[in-house]
Design a protein around this motif. Structure first.
Motif: not given
Length: 126
Positions: A76-77, A68-73, A57-59
């Motif tokens: 993770l949050e 796409a590119t997304v910050r890991a944080l 769901k998040i991906l």
């Protein structure tokens, strides 16, 4: 002659009918088993399945266009756990993308910031 009165396991009403009857109706049977399942600790399969569903769901949410590119944080949050994935794919450069069903991710570090490159499964990856 002594008659044992049996009670519904869910609501406690007196049971009428068969001697092996445990519930007064389907609603009581269903609610009893639902409450029982809530009380039990989640099974390993359920924990893994729930995490895979959340990861997917998040991906999916962050990868609307196929890449796409997304910050890991950021992910993770939201509860994303990169240790739960369904399969992997290695590209020609040797990068290994981990996939949660059709959505893949690759951890990269850019300017001291951990990021995930997100992709969607394509036919040529088979």
């Amino acid at each position: 002659m002594m008659v044992n009165k049996k009670e519904c396991l869910a609501c406690g009403k007196e049971l009428i009918g068969r001697s092996d009857k445990r519930f007064c109706d389907l609603h009581c049977k269903s609610s009893y088993h639902y409450r029982k399942a809530l009380d039990e600790t989640p099974k390993f399969y359920t924990k893994v399945d729930n995490q895979l569903k959340l990861n997917r769901k998040i991906l999916k949410n962050f990868n609307k266009s196929g890449k796409a590119t997304v910050r890991a944080l950021t992910v993770l949050e939201l509860g994303f756990n990169p240790n739960f994935f369904t399969h992997y794919w290695k590209n020609a450069k040797g990068d290994v993308y981990l996939f949660v069903y059709e959505f893949g991710f690759l951890k990269k570090k850019e300017n001291q910031v951990e990021k995930y490159i997100l992709i969607k499964w394509q036919d040529y990856m088979e």
